[in-house]
Enzyme design. Structure first.
Site, PDB file in Angstrom:
ATOM      1  N   GLU A 195      14.807   9.966  -0.776  1.00  0.00           N
ATOM      2  CA  GLU A 195      14.374   8.597  -1.092  1.00  0.00           C
ATOM      3  C   GLU A 195      15.187   7.583  -0.284  1.00  0.00           C
ATOM      4  O   GLU A 195      14.644   6.591   0.210  1.00  0.00           O
ATOM      5  CB  GLU A 195      14.506   8.370  -2.609  1.00  0.00           C
ATOM      6  CG  GLU A 195      14.344   6.938  -3.092  1.00  0.00           C
ATOM      7  CD  GLU A 195      12.954   6.356  -2.891  1.00  0.00           C
ATOM      8  OE1 GLU A 195      12.067   7.044  -2.381  1.00  0.00           O
ATOM      9  OE2 GLU A 195      12.782   5.162  -3.220  1.00  0.00           O
TER      10      GLU A 195
ATOM     11  N   TRP B 272      -6.145  -4.121   5.519  1.00  0.00           N
ATOM     12  CA  TRP B 272      -5.180  -3.159   6.059  1.00  0.00           C
ATOM     13  C   TRP B 272      -6.015  -2.191   6.893  1.00  0.00           C
ATOM     14  O   TRP B 272      -6.866  -1.481   6.361  1.00  0.00           O
ATOM     15  CB  TRP B 272      -4.473  -2.436   4.903  1.00  0.00           C
ATOM     16  CG  TRP B 272      -3.350  -1.558   5.334  1.00  0.00           C
ATOM     17  CD1 TRP B 272      -2.064  -1.937   5.586  1.00  0.00           C
ATOM     18  CD2 TRP B 272      -3.391  -0.145   5.556  1.00  0.00           C
ATOM     19  NE1 TRP B 272      -1.313  -0.853   5.952  1.00  0.00           N
ATOM     20  CE2 TRP B 272      -2.095   0.259   5.942  1.00  0.00           C
ATOM     21  CE3 TRP B 272      -4.389   0.816   5.468  1.00  0.00           C
ATOM     22  CZ2 TRP B 272      -1.769   1.584   6.235  1.00  0.00           C
ATOM     23  CZ3 TRP B 272      -4.081   2.133   5.762  1.00  0.00           C
ATOM     24  CH2 TRP B 272      -2.782   2.503   6.147  1.00  0.00           C
TER      25      TRP B 272
ATOM     26  N   LYS C  53       0.882  -1.478  -0.385  1.00  0.00           N
ATOM     27  CA  LYS C  53       1.471  -1.218  -1.703  1.00  0.00           C
ATOM     28  C   LYS C  53       0.668  -0.193  -2.496  1.00  0.00           C
ATOM     29  O   LYS C  53       1.228   0.692  -3.116  1.00  0.00           O
ATOM     30  CB  LYS C  53       1.570  -2.528  -2.491  1.00  0.00           C
ATOM     31  CG  LYS C  53       2.253  -2.407  -3.838  1.00  0.00           C
ATOM     32  CD  LYS C  53       3.735  -2.180  -3.674  1.00  0.00           C
ATOM     33  CE  LYS C  53       4.439  -1.899  -4.973  1.00  0.00           C
ATOM     34  NZ  LYS C  53       5.742  -1.243  -4.737  1.00  0.00           N
TER      35      LYS C  53
ATOM     36  N   LYS D 226      13.545   4.908   2.235  1.00  0.00           N
ATOM     37  CA  LYS D 226      13.757   3.461   2.098  1.00  0.00           C
ATOM     38  C   LYS D 226      14.229   2.870   3.425  1.00  0.00           C
ATOM     39  O   LYS D 226      13.767   1.821   3.849  1.00  0.00           O
ATOM     40  CB  LYS D 226      14.802   3.134   1.019  1.00  0.00           C
ATOM     41  CG  LYS D 226      14.392   3.315  -0.407  1.00  0.00           C
ATOM     42  CD  LYS D 226      13.513   2.218  -0.966  1.00  0.00           C
ATOM     43  CE  LYS D 226      12.055   2.574  -0.836  1.00  0.00           C
ATOM     44  NZ  LYS D 226      11.480   3.353  -1.900  1.00  0.00           N
TER      45      LYS D 226
ATOM     46  N   ARG E 268       0.075  -6.111  -1.523  1.00  0.00           N
ATOM     47  CA  ARG E 268      -0.586  -4.811  -1.335  1.00  0.00           C
ATOM     48  C   ARG E 268      -0.496  -4.334   0.109  1.00  0.00           C
ATOM     49  O   ARG E 268      -0.748  -3.171   0.384  1.00  0.00           O
ATOM     50  CB  ARG E 268      -2.057  -4.931  -1.741  1.00  0.00           C
ATOM     51  CG  ARG E 268      -2.236  -5.335  -3.188  1.00  0.00           C
ATOM     52  CD  ARG E 268      -3.631  -5.839  -3.426  1.00  0.00           C
ATOM     53  NE  ARG E 268      -4.594  -4.755  -3.470  1.00  0.00           N
ATOM     54  CZ  ARG E 268      -5.007  -4.155  -4.568  1.00  0.00           C
ATOM     55  NH1 ARG E 268      -4.546  -4.530  -5.734  1.00  0.00           N
ATOM     56  NH2 ARG E 268      -5.895  -3.189  -4.530  1.00  0.00           N
TER      57      ARG E 268
ATOM     58  N   GLU F  68      11.352   2.788   5.997  1.00  0.00           N
ATOM     59  CA  GLU F  68      10.331   1.800   5.665  1.00  0.00           C
ATOM     60  C   GLU F  68      10.785   0.383   5.961  1.00  0.00           C
ATOM     61  O   GLU F  68      10.031  -0.424   6.496  1.00  0.00           O
ATOM     62  CB  GLU F  68      10.042   1.833   4.159  1.00  0.00           C
ATOM     63  CG  GLU F  68       9.273   2.996   3.676  1.00  0.00           C
ATOM     64  CD  GLU F  68       9.031   2.856   2.180  1.00  0.00           C
ATOM     65  OE1 GLU F  68       7.871   2.722   1.798  1.00  0.00           O
ATOM     66  OE2 GLU F  68       9.994   2.872   1.400  1.00  0.00           O
TER      67      GLU F  68
ATOM     68  N   CYS G  37      -5.655  -3.558   1.289  1.00  0.00           N
ATOM     69  CA  CYS G  37      -6.807  -4.462   1.192  1.00  0.00           C
ATOM     70  C   CYS G  37      -6.900  -5.150  -0.171  1.00  0.00           C
ATOM     71  O   CYS G  37      -6.787  -4.516  -1.206  1.00  0.00           O
ATOM     72  CB  CYS G  37      -8.128  -3.754   1.450  1.00  0.00           C
ATOM     73  SG  CYS G  37      -8.269  -3.057   3.076  1.00  0.00           S
TER      74      CYS G  37
ATOM     75  N   ASN H 132     -12.893  -2.839   0.232  1.00  0.00           N
ATOM     76  CA  ASN H 132     -11.645  -2.088   0.155  1.00  0.00           C
ATOM     77  C   ASN H 132     -12.019  -0.614   0.034  1.00  0.00           C
ATOM     78  O   ASN H 132     -12.893  -0.272  -0.741  1.00  0.00           O
ATOM     79  CB  ASN H 132     -10.861  -2.549  -1.097  1.00  0.00           C
ATOM     80  CG  ASN H 132      -9.564  -1.791  -1.276  1.00  0.00           C
ATOM     81  OD1 ASN H 132      -9.147  -1.063  -0.388  1.00  0.00           O
ATOM     82  ND2 ASN H 132      -8.926  -1.969  -2.416  1.00  0.00           N
ATOM     83  N   GLY H 133     -11.396   0.252   0.824  1.00  0.00           N
ATOM     84  CA  GLY H 133     -11.697   1.680   0.731  1.00  0.00           C
ATOM     85  C   GLY H 133     -12.311   2.200   2.016  1.00  0.00           C
ATOM     86  O   GLY H 133     -12.227   1.546   3.058  1.00  0.00           O
TER      87      GLY H 133
ATOM     88  N   HIS I  22      21.412  24.916   9.059  1.00  0.00           N
ATOM     89  CA  HIS I  22      20.260  25.697   9.520  1.00  0.00           C
ATOM     90  C   HIS I  22      19.434  24.915  10.539  1.00  0.00           C
ATOM     91  O   HIS I  22      18.260  25.218  10.736  1.00  0.00           O
ATOM     92  CB  HIS I  22      19.410  26.116   8.315  1.00  0.00           C
ATOM     93  CG  HIS I  22      20.167  26.957   7.347  1.00  0.00           C
ATOM     94  ND1 HIS I  22      20.566  28.243   7.634  1.00  0.00           N
ATOM     95  CD2 HIS I  22      20.682  26.674   6.121  1.00  0.00           C
ATOM     96  CE1 HIS I  22      21.262  28.740   6.614  1.00  0.00           C
ATOM     97  NE2 HIS I  22      21.350  27.797   5.692  1.00  0.00           N
TER      98      HIS I  22
END
Ligand code: F6R
Length: 605
Positions: free
Chosen positions: A477, A75, A600, A481, A27, A484, A2, A99-100, A500
């Site tokens: 990571e 968002w 973001k 990536k 964002r 995403e 947002c 926002n929030g 395992h």
């Protein structure tokens, strides 16, 4: 996540609102909207689902006149990404962007329904507009009505209000989520960050937690959480540092990957001068009995890598957790311990809450943050900037490597403070670090090979990433990536863990990416790789020339990395992880800079 913008201007504000929203696109969002008050005092709004271009199209066909306005990129949290749920929310004379999350919104919703009012959307934000409009209906002024509403809200939020018939008034409030007031000449602004405000002004006041501001074109009156007038500094920001352009690259992410040698060099030069570590005096690890490392997503993986360094180089026992678990599991913390919070944005709600949990239990809190004005930077005892510059691509790249660089310096400082490294040994490690920007520069050339490999990876349903030691979190990571950016299912595993369970997944259709520099654990990783290949697994080995020569036989492909970096070679291996994901996403045609559903800076939990 947002974005908020508000302008009391001297021209038509709709185009400026959209321009500012464009700067907040990074964002993450799934709908957008603007509201203005026109010359006759009428409050109107336009909203659209999807990208900002949809809102711009709407404004071409249905222009929104007015010199005062607020705008928002949303968002979705409460309610799907629909036009009805998009902001601004309007009830009667009140428009609100937010926002929030308003945590007590269900209780407030029941309350407004019992007053005979009917919410039209599923959002928590509309309740704020409804309550404020109700208070105005009872004869309160806009300021009194907004204050009465704000007093009832629990949670973390940034809010901006605009009112019908009030072309020279905006009210802004912040609790948790960031919000800044911009000072112009006869114009005033509010925005989620300096990036949004920088086309309009370089004079900014950051609201503090609990503040609200009554804004007119003449200036801003700021009040603290107790309702008393508050003096908040006007800061001069470096507009150059807020420039966001792709610099000739196709995507922000491509630019940000390529910037890594330069920004890593900047970060290292900031903390290493004349072969010595330069850190605030308060940083001395001699008496620290334990270190807790906390972050989310990529920042958490940076903390995972750093744990290997703090433990093996400094002999400092470490605990490690994702912030969303740490903050609620009530971990007992030693008063002689330190807690370190790693975050690009410095605003991640869970990481900030984890910091607040730890701050009166440990000897010192340290924020390792990219955004120097962020909440984590402000609330930690010591804030260490990672100096990656603005990262616009939603998926982190240069922020990760700069986090690693700062954490590596800290681990070396800890090792020296704790008598584990002599001056000369520390210097030798610092030389390895100082060599990294040059080596990273060489590493960028793997981009072309990663592009060639992308057609293979883009066909896969699942991809596994394997690594050992500090390369294990790098494998995690790499998998993050790829997920995403390309929406391909990927998992990272410690290579010794494969047998395992995950080995059951291996067949000739599952690419297995192995990250393994030729270090003390290399032969063990190669054995795990053999186990994969014996089951027809298709391996991509990423190693240095010596490693490829020794272990590359029978792999489907290999990528040769420069050797060097000593204990910190893991930093280099971030680059092929980034390029593999980037080129696979480009091959699949997904939205590289703004992958679906992602934001973001994640200011909700
Ligand atoms: C992944 C990514 C996220 C962030 C995470 C934490 O590419 O960018 O996983 O790392 O949301 O964000 P910060 O670092 O801002 O706390």
């Amino acid at each position: 996540m947002c974005g908020i913008i508000g302008i009391l201007g001297s021209h038509e504000v709709s185009p400026q609102l959209v321009e500012a929203l464009k700067r907040l696109e990074y964002r993450g969002y799934d709908s957008a909207g603007v509201a203005t008050v026109d010359a006759s005092g009428q409050l109107n709004r336009r909203r659209a689902v999807g990208k900002l271009v949809n809102l711009s199209d709407r404004l071409v066909h249905e222009p929104l006149p007015g010199h005062a306005g607020i705008g928002h990129t949303r968002w979705a949290t409460h309610g799907a990404a629909t036009e009805a749920n998009a902001h601004p929310h309007r009830r009667g004379p009140v428009a609100v962007v937010h926002n929030g999350i308003i945590e007590n919104f269900r209780e407030l919703r029941d309350e407004v329904i019992s007053l005979g009012l009917t919410p039209e959307s599923e959002t928590d934000t509309e309740i704020v507009a409804l309550m404020t409009a109700w208070h105005m209906d009872q004869g309160n002024s806009p300021v009194e009505a907004a204050r009465a509403t704000l007093a009832r809200l629990h949670g973390a939020f940034a809010l901006a209000f605009l009112f019908e018939g009030e072309g020279n008034l905006m009210i802004a409030a912040r609790k948790g989520s960031p919000l800044a007031v911009g000072h112009g000449k006869g114009e005033m602004f509010i925005g989620s960050d300096a990036v949004a405000l920088s086309p309009f002004t370089d004079r900014i006041t950051y609201l503090e937690d609990g503040d609200h501001a009554i804004i007119t074109r003449e200036g801003a009156e700021i009040f603290n959480a107790a309702g008393a007038p508050a003096n908040r500094e006007i800061q001069q920001i470096d507009v150059g540092a807020t420039q966001i352009d792709k610099g000739g690259y196709r995507h922000f992410m491509a630019k940000e990957i390529a910037e890594q040698p330069a920004v890593l060099g900047d970060a290292l030069s900031h903390y290493i001068k004349d072969g010595r570590i330069v850190l605030p005096e308060a940083i001395n690890f001699a008496d620290v009995d334990r270190l807790t490392l906390v972050g989310c997503g990529t920042a958490y993986y940076a903390a995972c890598v750093a744990r290997y360094w703090f433990e093996s180089l400094a002999g400092l026992p470490c605990d490690l957790d994702v912030a969303s678990e740490f903050r609620y599991r009530e971990p007992p913390l030693s008063p002689k311990s330190w807690a370190m919070f790693v975050s690009q944005s410095g605003e991640t709600a869970d990481t900030l809450a984890a910091l607040h949990y730890a701050r009166d239990k440990v000897a010192k809190t340290v924020g390792v943050v990219n955004v120097g004005t962020s909440a984590i930077a402000r609330d930690a005892d010591i804030a260490l900037p990672t100096l990656a510059g603005i990262e616009v691509g939603v998926a982190s790249s240069k922020a990760f490597t700069c986090q690693l660089a700062v954490l590596a310096v800290l681990a070396l400082k800890a090792a020296h403070d704790r008598g584990r490294l002599t001056d000369a040994e520390q210097r030798a490690h610092l030389e390895d670090l100082r060599a990294l920007p040059g080596l990273l520069n060489q590493t960028l050339s793997v981009s072309d090979e990663c592009r060639s490999l992308a057609s293979w990876l883009s066909e896969a349903q699942d991809v596994l990433y394997l690594g050992r030691g500090p390369l294990y979190p790098v494998a995690l990571e790499g998998a993050l990536k790829l997920k995403e950016l390309s929406y391909i299912h990927a998992e990272g595993y410690a290579s010794g863990e494969l047998k395992h369970g995950p080995i059951a997944l291996i067949d000739r259709n599952v690419p297995v990416v192995v990250v393994a520099p030729r270090d003390a654990l290399f032969d063990k990783t190669v054995s795990n790789m053999q186990e994969v290949m014996a089951r027809h697994g298709q391996v991509l080995l990423i190693s240095d020339a010596e490693g490829i020569e020794k272990g590359g036989h029978g792999t489907r492909a290999s990528l040769t990395m420069p050797s060097g970096g000593g204990a910190f070679a893991a930093i280099l291996y971030a680059v092929p992880m980034q390029y593999l994901a980037y080129h696979t996403a480009v091959a699949k045609g997904t939205d590289v800079d703004q992958p679906r559903n992602l934001a973001k800076s994640v200011t909700v939990e």
